[in-house]
Design an enzyme around this catalytic site. Structure first.
Site, mmCIF file in Angstrom:
data_model
loop_
_atom_site.group_PDB
_atom_site.id
_atom_site.type_symbol
_atom_site.label_atom_id
_atom_site.label_comp_id
_atom_site.label_asym_id
_atom_site.label_seq_id
_atom_site.Cartn_x
_atom_site.Cartn_y
_atom_site.Cartn_z
ATOM 1 N N GLU A 7 21.808 -25.377 -4.887
ATOM 2 C CA GLU A 7 21.519 -24.972 -3.511
ATOM 3 C C GLU A 7 22.638 -24.119 -2.901
ATOM 4 O O GLU A 7 22.429 -23.475 -1.880
ATOM 5 C CB GLU A 7 21.254 -26.209 -2.640
ATOM 6 C CG GLU A 7 19.942 -26.893 -3.002
ATOM 7 C CD GLU A 7 19.731 -28.230 -2.329
ATOM 8 O OE1 GLU A 7 18.575 -28.588 -2.078
ATOM 9 O OE2 GLU A 7 20.726 -28.952 -2.075
ATOM 10 N N ILE A 148 10.959 -38.763 -2.801
ATOM 11 C CA ILE A 148 9.557 -39.138 -2.544
ATOM 12 C C ILE A 148 8.681 -38.564 -3.654
ATOM 13 O O ILE A 148 8.589 -37.342 -3.811
ATOM 14 C CB ILE A 148 9.099 -38.624 -1.165
ATOM 15 C CG1 ILE A 148 10.075 -39.069 -0.068
ATOM 16 C CG2 ILE A 148 7.677 -39.082 -0.860
ATOM 17 C CD1 ILE A 148 10.280 -40.567 0.041
ATOM 18 N N MET A 168 16.750 -35.423 1.742
ATOM 19 C CA MET A 168 17.638 -36.577 1.671
ATOM 20 C C MET A 168 18.937 -36.415 2.479
ATOM 21 O O MET A 168 19.840 -37.235 2.321
ATOM 22 C CB MET A 168 17.949 -36.880 0.192
ATOM 23 C CG MET A 168 16.671 -37.155 -0.607
ATOM 24 S SD MET A 168 16.920 -37.446 -2.375
ATOM 25 C CE MET A 168 17.727 -39.036 -2.352
ATOM 26 N N GLU A 169 19.007 -35.368 3.315
ATOM 27 C CA GLU A 169 20.289 -35.126 4.002
ATOM 28 C C GLU A 169 20.187 -34.736 5.480
ATOM 29 O O GLU A 169 21.088 -35.086 6.271
ATOM 30 C CB GLU A 169 21.073 -33.995 3.280
ATOM 31 C CG GLU A 169 21.563 -34.334 1.908
ATOM 32 C CD GLU A 169 20.516 -34.099 0.823
ATOM 33 O OE1 GLU A 169 19.544 -33.341 1.094
ATOM 34 O OE2 GLU A 169 20.636 -34.677 -0.263
ATOM 35 N N ASP A 192 8.218 -29.093 -4.150
ATOM 36 C CA ASP A 192 7.238 -30.022 -4.749
ATOM 37 C C ASP A 192 6.424 -30.634 -3.616
ATOM 38 O O ASP A 192 6.736 -30.438 -2.448
ATOM 39 C CB ASP A 192 7.971 -31.110 -5.545
ATOM 40 C CG ASP A 192 8.903 -31.931 -4.653
ATOM 41 O OD1 ASP A 192 8.421 -32.884 -4.031
ATOM 42 O OD2 ASP A 192 10.107 -31.596 -4.565
#
Ligand code: ADE
Length: 224
Positions: A7, A148, A168-169, A192
């Site tokens: 990223e 997830i 997640m952040e 996704d």
């Protein structure tokens, strides 16, 4: 700021006069992008790392923080390859409902953190510029220390929080930024659909996420 190497790698490589350092255990590289002083930080995955990353960026003088990376799409209108800009963020894994709090609400904290209006508008503009025709959505992003990868998880987060995407952040960074008074925004590319296919789709999309990150950052600094 991004969570994983894919990223941030292209963005870091795009910096002029890059100066890597470790701040609070976080890898941060300062330099210039399009002549503007910036810092690129790889936080590591998850909420604690994201909060620490925000503090590390503040420590090196950041006065605005943008998180770029990938996310799982939750809402039906959000497809793989689309971009989602956070209008606000929630922590979907927080549950103090036994003490009468709303889902996602910690004691002494808001249940929802709203992104900075100006920075969000700049991110929406930048997202449209780099989308290459993919969808650009603004809405809620849900964060938690969970990848997830099932319809059941996805449906719970949509029903409880009305979120467009899961990662997640973002909301942990937002919580830290709110405490520090630092304007923040989150832009995520959808890698996704947060279902059984997510484990295979997620890594396949990381290369595109890297290129998107650097294109977004260039647009943002050009816009001031
Ligand atoms: N980041 C990218 N895809 C994700 C997913 N399905 N869940 C959490 N974080 C993600």
């Amino acid at each position: 700021m991004g969570a994983i190497e894919a990223e941030v790698v292209s963005l870091r490589a795009a910096l002029a006069d890059p100066r890597p350092e470790t701040v609070l255990g976080q890898e941060v590289t300062t330099g210039q992008l399009e002549g503007v002083d910036v810092a690129v930080l790889r936080s590591g995955v998850g909420k604690v790392n994201a909060a620490l990353g925000a503090v590390a960026l503040r420590t090196v003088g950041a006065d605005r923080i943008v998180f770029t990376g990938v996310a799982g799409g939750l809402a039906p209108e959000v497809g793989v390859g689309d971009l989602v800009v956070a209008n606000d963020v929630v922590q979907h894994d927080v549950d103090v409902t036994a003490l009468g709090r709303a889902p996602g609400e910690l004691l002494g904290e808001p249940a929802v953190w709203r992104s900075d209006d100006r920075l969000r508008a700049a991110c929406e503009h930048a997202a449209r510029e780099v989308s290459g025709g993919a969808g650009v959505h603004t809405g809620r992003i849900a964060s938690g220390d969970q990848f997830i990868a099932s319809v059941a998880q996805r449906v719970r987060i949509v029903e409880q929080f009305g979120a467009l995407a899961a990662e997640m952040e973002g909301a942990a960074m937002a919580q830290a930024c709110a405490r520090m008074g630092v304007p923040w925004a989150v832009v995520r590319s959808i890698s996704d659909s947060a279902d059984a296919g997510a484990v295979a789709d997620f890594p396949a999309f990381l290369g595109m996420a890297a290129e998107r990150g650097v294109a977004l950052a260039r647009e943002l600094v050009r816009g001031g």
